[in-house]
Design a protein around this motif. Structure first.
Motif, PDB file in Angstrom:
ATOM      1  N   UNK A  66      51.417  33.937  52.982  1.00 55.52           N
ATOM      2  CA  UNK A  66      50.279  34.509  52.630  1.00 55.52           C
ATOM      3  C   UNK A  66      50.532  35.358  51.344  1.00 55.52           C
ATOM      4  N   UNK A  67      51.873  35.784  51.146  1.00 60.35           N
ATOM      5  CA  UNK A  67      52.113  36.397  49.703  1.00 60.35           C
ATOM      6  C   UNK A  67      51.871  35.175  48.539  1.00 60.35           C
ATOM      7  N   UNK A  68      52.443  34.138  48.788  1.00 63.56           N
ATOM      8  CA  UNK A  68      52.230  33.161  47.681  1.00 63.56           C
ATOM      9  C   UNK A  68      50.700  32.575  47.502  1.00 63.56           C
ATOM     10  N   UNK A  69      49.980  32.725  48.429  1.00 65.95           N
ATOM     11  CA  UNK A  69      48.468  32.420  48.528  1.00 65.95           C
ATOM     12  C   UNK A  69      47.724  33.543  47.836  1.00 65.95           C
ATOM     13  N   UNK A  70      48.286  34.735  47.901  1.00 66.41           N
ATOM     14  CA  UNK A  70      47.425  35.849  47.132  1.00 66.41           C
ATOM     15  C   UNK A  70      47.873  35.805  45.946  1.00 66.41           C
ATOM     16  N   UNK A  71      48.977  35.212  45.477  1.00 77.00           N
ATOM     17  CA  UNK A  71      49.632  35.185  43.975  1.00 77.00           C
ATOM     18  C   UNK A  71      48.760  33.936  43.263  1.00 77.00           C
ATOM     19  N   UNK A  72      48.582  32.880  43.925  1.00 77.91           N
ATOM     20  CA  UNK A  72      48.150  31.715  43.291  1.00 77.91           C
ATOM     21  C   UNK A  72      46.672  31.367  43.705  1.00 77.91           C
TER      22      UNK A  72
END
Length: 458
Positions: free
Chosen positions: A208-214
């Motif tokens: 979820x953190x990676x998707x929020x950044x990308x």
């Protein structure tokens, strides 16, 4: 090896001898006293070992482990019995030397009458054995326009996907513990091991953190999709990498691909894998994990295992670039080093000569032969031409030198006398060569004697 180091090694040896004597004696000793005529050793002993370089520090640590600085005393060279040997004395002088046999006279006196140790100054910082002070210069350039994300630093510090999930799971445990403690609620047990569902929650938190950044904009649009009835393609731009994937937002807030497998009887991760960007450190860790679990398999197999849970943007090129940097695969698929062959000798490439001018010989066998009712061993002797590779085989009755000489004679009667014979210097070849050389020398001497008798020379 400097003189102070040699003196320090002698002091270290005295500590080891003291420990051995105490261990072997049946009588318990109250205290040990160590004498040295080296003031540099006393200076080393009265300092901490961490102040010195490795060589001196290790030996000072041994001295401190077996004694205290108060046990060490100084003796001048003229009263030191060790100098009697180091400066040279004959055996008769040593036998009459009471100081060598019984020690200095002051040892029989009271402690107050012993030689006083000189006042020692502290070692200067310029001493070659002193560890130099390290100058640390720290430069910190901070751009106020950019915000340093602690989570990104945490993700990039890990080199294993499993270890990253484990550490994030512990962080989530600490967060829940602090929240429960602040709200005065029952706290979780921080001593128990991590469970499978806790590792799963940590994995979802990382994704979820990676998707929020990308995929920040796409995530906002998909969150609006829960309120509006429009499809994702109606508001996601065509330039977005998620446009053709028909993305949906799952109940846990993770972006997953759409499709028509909603009613398929398979796991949710297979029907709707989580979307991951192509260039991210965590993506590299995930691909390496699947690559190692599959036994360092190829790109297509790793890709098939990966798509059962995740959907990578431009997955094929990403997996290929990551697998290309795998050290284990590069080592296994590396081309072995080949030794360059030397040039062929002249007897292998000399033309215009009859076959078997240059011969290689070797034996093989044994073969069991049955002459009559007995069973005996017979061997084969192969002669090969080194130029045209012609082959001639003879029978060896034994592996003795006499049998090989007979075989060689049969070969020469059939193929002619060779100019050179090569072998592996087995005992029968060496013995045959020695017998033939001795026979040739005796034959030549006999011809010389006959020639001299014909000339009338005695």
């Amino acid at each position: 090896m400097t003189i102070p180091r040699l003196e320090l090694m002698g002091a270290t040896l005295s500590i080891k001898l003291d420990a051995m004597v105490r261990r072997e004696l049946d009588v318990s000793l109250e205290d040990s006293v160590f004498w040295t005529d080296s003031t540099i050793v006393l200076q080393y002993v009265k300092n901490e070992e961490r102040r010195f370089l490795t060589f001196v520090a290790n030996r000072v640590a041994v001295i401190h482990s077996g004694s205290s600085p108060s046990q060490w005393h100084h003796v001048v060279s003229r009263l030191n019995p060790a100098d009697d040997v180091s400066r040279g004395q004959t055996a008769e002088e040593l036998l009459t030397n009471k100081r060598w046999l019984y020690g200095p006279d002051f040892l029989c006196l009271e402690d107050s009458e012993w030689p006083k140790s000189p006042s020692l100054r502290d070692l200067p910082d310029e001493d070659p054995e002193i560890k130099p002070d390290k100058e640390v210069v720290t430069v910190c350039a901070v751009n106020k326009m950019e915000q340093v994300d602690v989570v990104d630093r945490l993700l990039k510090r890990h080199s294993s996907w499993h270890r990253l999930k484990k550490n994030v799971a512990w962080l989530l445990q600490v967060k829940n513990y602090l929240r429960a403690k602040a709200r005065k609620q029952p706290t979780v047990d921080m001593q128990k091991l991590l469970a499978v569902d806790e590792m799963t929650r940590a994995e979802d938190a990382i994704i979820l953190y990676i998707q929020r950044e990308s995929f920040c904009k796409e995530l906002k649009f998909l969150q609006k999709d829960k309120v509006d009835s429009r499809r994702s393609k109606d508001y996601i731009k065509k330039t977005s990498p998620l446009y053709k994937l028909d993305p949906v937002l799952s109940a846990d807030g993770i972006i997953r691909i759409g499709g028509r497998l909603k009613n398929a009887p398979v796991d949710e991760g297979v029907k709707r894998p989580a979307v991951l960007p192509k260039d991210h450190h965590v993506v590299t860790l995930i691909v390496r994990q699947f690559h190692q679990e599959s036994g360092h398999s190829g790109r297509e197999h790793v890709l098939s295992l990966l798509r059962q849970r995740y959907w990578l943007i431009k997955a094929r090129s990403t997996v290929r670039s990551i697998l290309r940097d795998c050290f284990g695969c590069r080592r296994q698929s590396a081309t072995p080093v080949e030794q360059k062959m030397a040039d062929l000798p002249s007897d292998r490439v000399t033309p215009n000569k009859p076959p078997f001018s240059f011969v290689g010989v070797d034996c093989f066998g044994p073969f069991m032969v049955k002459p009559g009712r007995s069973l005996v061993k017979r061997y084969g002797c192969i002669f090969t031409c080194l130029v045209v590779r012609a082959v001639h085989i003879e029978v060896l009755h034994t592996m003795e030198a006499d049998s090989f000489i007979n075989t060689l004679q049969r070969f020469m009667c059939r193929r002619g006398e060779p100019e050179e014979i090569r072998s592996d210097n087995w005992s029968n070849f060496v013995g045959a060569e020695r017998e033939l050389r001795e026979a040739t020398q005796s034959l030549d001497q006999q011809k010389v004697n006959e020639f001299l008798l014909q000339k009338g020379v005695k």
